[in-house]
Design a protein around this motif. Structure first.
Motif: not given
Length: 590
Positions: A456-461, A483-485, A517-521
């Motif tokens: 969840x913190x990594x916006x992957x959930x 995908x790469x993201x 990139x926005x999610x990872x940032x």
């Protein structure tokens, strides 16, 4: 004779057989018993002919047949025991060899794999060990059994009829000579054949592993040509080896059976003259065929043993490879349970063994305080990623030293050191297995809730839940299908689970679309909080807010400061900033 390297290979095989010496002794005992029963059948044939057929006595015939059947049952039981134990030993030893080789390889420093193709190593671990299994589980038993048959058969030939045995003995030097001559050639060609097979496997792994690139450039035709060439080279070497072995077997058969033919003529004349009985001649023919067949089998098995010696030699080479990065022998230091994360690089110089010049790192000094975020920027090839390799102790510097909390990295066990680091690379490595397995890669004991919280913190959930089986969805090789993201967010979640005090980010947001990139940032601040963080970045927009930025060029730190300071004070950084933030102005600048 075997060469020293091949003797070393056979010693390797014995090293893995030795723990199962009781099973080996049982197999050897069964082998001796079955060989003895087989040889005793010659005397049974003599009794059957002389006392059963020639006397025309039903009682004696029944006795002879009864003894013969007992021998058959005993031979069957002994053969079952021998076959089971020998096959078990072969499978068990090869399983142990594979484990030992893999356990050794996985500890070798990455520099070893610069000069050794992973696909060739894979071939040694599979093809060569399979050959060893065949030899230990079959050929070695055949060799010992037929060696006993030859020795026992020759002894019984002398007992049965010394005159006829002399004919067989005279033929022995003629049989041994081609074995020695052709055997040496077969041995060399066997090693070459294994190397060519490894080349074929290596080419397949490399091409199929990059299949998209192959097809994108329409390179299939050239790859077919190159693969066909590799296959033909393997076939040519194998054909030469087969020709040598075929000549060896042919000569042995002609010489041995030719001697048997001469012996039959002499023995037949003696039976006609009444000098020996028909039973003696029948027994002698039986022993002659046993010895001849055993010699023929030995000539074949010797070729297999020589191939196995070559395979064992190749495996021994892997086991003898030594890692250049070793924990210290004495005065071993250990970091506390959780390091603070203060890093010092003092006059560090390093060149890759395969590329001694120029140096990748040249007299570099830099101090990173605990909890500080430092960005490393500079042109490609400046040595930024090499610094990460040195910090993780994949390599040791040739000069200078690197300290973590005041401890010299050379005085630390690499495994103890690496538990204090979490790495998020530009192309994160994902492995075949479930999403959950990949997230737990650095923290196997993490609970399901910890895994999901990190996601969840990594916006992957969210995207994980949309996969066919959610967290249990199995990924393809290297995360194929994501995908790469998505791969990058999984890598960030994995780093979160490790919860290490030092974070290494190697181009963590490069080559991503704006949404990814926005999610990872958004995920990175939580990941970096309370940790010493080193960030490699080409996109300066991602590191403007770092505590400090170190400009690296040609393996040296040429400037350290904030974004504002470096724009005004360092020409290289100012030029990089101008290219990224104000390209129109840069285009007008002479």
């Amino acid at each position: 004779m075997l060469s020293s390297t091949q003797r070393r290979g056979l010693r390797l095989a014995w090293r893995f057989i030795r723990p199962y010496r009781w099973q080996s002794l049982g197999a050897l005992l069964a082998l001796v018993i079955t060989a003895g029963i087989t040889l005793s059948m010659g005397q049974g044939i003599r009794l059957l002919v002389d006392q059963g057929f020639m006397t025309r006595s039903p009682h004696l015939l029944n006795q002879s047949i009864g003894v013969f059947m007992v021998l058959v049952v005993a031979l069957a039981a002994g053969t079952f025991t021998r076959f089971y134990l020998v096959s078990w030993i072969g499978e068990r030893c090869v399983a142990d060899i594979r484990r030992a080789v893999f356990d050794h390889l996985i500890q070798l420093h990455p520099g070893f794999y610069e000069n050794n193709r992973a696909s060739e190593i894979q071939s040694r671990l599979t093809t060569d060990t399979t050959l060893l299994q065949s030899v230990i589980g079959s050929s070695l038993s055949l060799f010992l059994r037929n060696a006993l048959m030859v020795i026992g058969g020759i002894v019984l030939l002398f007992v049965t009829n010394p005159k006829l045995t002399g004919i067989v003995v005279l033929a022995l030097p003629l049989v041994l000579a081609p074995i020695l001559v052709f055997g040496r050639r077969v041995r060399g060609l066997s090693r070459q054949s294994q190397d060519r097979i490894a080349d074929v496997g290596s080419y397949v792994a490399e091409t199929l592993g990059q299949i998209k690139t192959v097809q994108a450039y329409n390179h299939q035709g050239e790859d077919r040509r190159r693969f066909a060439l590799a296959v033909e080279q393997a076939f040519t070497t194998a054909r030469l080896r087969i020709v040598q072995r075929a000549w060896l077997i042919t000569l042995v058969i002609v010489l041995v059976l030719g001697a048997v033919g001469v012996m039959l003529w002499v023995g037949g004349m003696d039976v006609i003259a009444g000098r020996i009985s028909g039973g003696e001649l029948a027994a002698f023919v039986f022993y002659s065929l046993v010895v001849g067949g055993a010699f023929g089998t030995l000539s074949e098995v010797i070729g297999e043993l020589q191939r196995a010696a070559g395979a064992a030699e190749r495996i021994a080479e892997l086991l003898q490879a030594r890692s250049e990065v070793q924990p210290p022998v004495a005065a071993l230091q250990a970091l506390p349970a959780r390091a603070t994360g203060r890093l010092q690089l003092q006059g560090v110089s390093f060149a890759y063994p395969s590329r001694p010049t120029p140096r990748a790192i040249d007299n570099l000094s830099l101090t990173i305080e605990a909890g500080e975020t430092v960005a490393l920027v500079g042109p490609s090839g400046a040595g930024k990623s090499t610094l990460f390799d040195l910090l993780l102790r994949f390599y040791d510097p040739q000069q200078g030293q690197i300290l973590i909390d005041g401890y010299d990295l050379r005085q630390l066990d690499p495994q103890d050191l690496r538990r204090h680091f979490a790495l998020v690379s530009q192309n994160p490595a994902l492995f075949v297995g479930s999403v959950e397995d990949n997230l737990r890669y650095g923290q196997l004991q993490a609970s399901d809730e910890q895994v999901r919280q990190a996601a969840r913190i990594a916006h992957a959930h969210e995207f994980i839940e949309q996969l066919p089986q959610g967290y249990q969805t199995r990924l393809g090789e290297a995360g194929l299908g994501l995908s790469g993201g998505q791969r990058q967010r999984l890598a960030i979640a994995r780093a979160l689970l490790v919860d290490a005090p030092i974070l290494l980010l190697d181009e963590a947001t490069s080559a991503l679309d704006a949404q990814s990139e926005h999610l990872i940032q958004q995920a990175l601040p939580t990941l970096m909080q309370g940790r010493t963080t080193l960030v490699i970045a080409h996109r300066l927009a991602t590191v403007q807010n770092a505590d400090r930025i170190a400009v690296v060029e040609q393996g040296r730190v040429i400037a350290v400061g904030t974004h504002r300071q470096l724009v005004s004070e360092n020409p290289l950084y100012a030029r990089l900033a101008a290219l990224q933030f104000n390209p129109e102005h840069e285009a007008r600048t002479p």
